[in-house]
Design a protein around this motif. Structure first.
Motif, PDB file in Angstrom:
ATOM      1  N   SER A  78       0.830  -1.201   0.000  1.00  0.00           N
ATOM      2  CA  SER A  78       0.000   0.000   0.000  1.00  0.00           C
ATOM      3  C   SER A  78       0.866   1.254   0.000  1.00  0.00           C
ATOM      4  N   VAL A  81       2.094   1.564  -3.658  1.00  0.00           N
ATOM      5  CA  VAL A  81       1.011   2.014  -4.533  1.00  0.00           C
ATOM      6  C   VAL A  81       0.686   3.482  -4.258  1.00  0.00           C
ATOM      7  N   GLY A  82       0.686   3.879  -2.989  1.00  0.00           N
ATOM      8  CA  GLY A  82       0.448   5.285  -2.660  1.00  0.00           C
ATOM      9  C   GLY A  82       1.529   6.190  -3.227  1.00  0.00           C
ATOM     10  N   VAL A  84       3.502   5.559  -5.913  1.00  0.00           N
ATOM     11  CA  VAL A  84       3.359   5.586  -7.367  1.00  0.00           C
ATOM     12  C   VAL A  84       2.171   6.453  -7.759  1.00  0.00           C
ATOM     13  N   SER A  85       1.089   6.367  -7.011  1.00  0.00           N
ATOM     14  CA  SER A  85      -0.092   7.174  -7.292  1.00  0.00           C
ATOM     15  C   SER A  85       0.205   8.660  -7.152  1.00  0.00           C
ATOM     16  N   ARG A  86       0.973   9.032  -6.149  1.00  0.00           N
ATOM     17  CA  ARG A  86       1.346  10.446  -5.980  1.00  0.00           C
ATOM     18  C   ARG A  86       2.265  10.917  -7.088  1.00  0.00           C
ATOM     19  N   ARG A  88       2.267   9.795 -10.129  1.00  0.00           N
ATOM     20  CA  ARG A  88       1.479   9.917 -11.349  1.00  0.00           C
ATOM     21  C   ARG A  88       0.359  10.934 -11.202  1.00  0.00           C
ATOM     22  N   LYS A  89       0.163  11.451  -9.978  1.00  0.00           N
ATOM     23  CA  LYS A  89      -0.871  12.446  -9.660  1.00  0.00           C
ATOM     24  C   LYS A  89      -2.261  11.943 -10.056  1.00  0.00           C
ATOM     25  N   SER A  90      -2.565  10.690  -9.692  1.00  0.00           N
ATOM     26  CA  SER A  90      -3.903  10.170 -10.015  1.00  0.00           C
ATOM     27  C   SER A  90      -4.785  10.144  -8.799  1.00  0.00           C
TER      28      SER A  90
END
Length: 90
Positions: A78, A81-82, A84-86, A88-90
């Motif tokens: 988690s 994933v958090g 990578v999400s930040r 990619r700004k998704s």
């Protein structure tokens, strides 16, 4: 060795064959609705089986290690994933 095989057969394999045989007999005797049987299996019998197996399971050090490993792995995943999400700004 034979005792172990017999125990495995009686505890695991024989009940499955008994259920299959009963289902086969019922299918021969009655016209069964597979959709209803499938839903009943998913919502009644599988949760009951899982509950019984959880209650019967003896908690050991190895089981606790497995739970701890799973929790730590999920926590690390988690975080990744958090991150990578930040990025990619998704």
């Amino acid at each position: 060795m034979v005792d172990l095989f017999l125990a495995i057969f009686l505890d695991n394999i024989a009940p499955l064959f008994l259920i299959i045989f009963i289902g086969w007999l019922l299918g021969k005797k009655f016209s069964l609705d597979i959709y209803t049987l499938t839903k009943m299996n998913i919502y009644v019998f599988v949760p009951a089986l899982v509950f019984v197996k959880i209650v019967e399971t003896e908690i050991t050090k190895d089981l606790l290690k497995g739970f701890l490993f799973t929790f730590v792995l999920m926590f690390i995943m988690s975080l990744i994933v958090g991150g990578v999400s930040r990025l990619r700004k998704s």
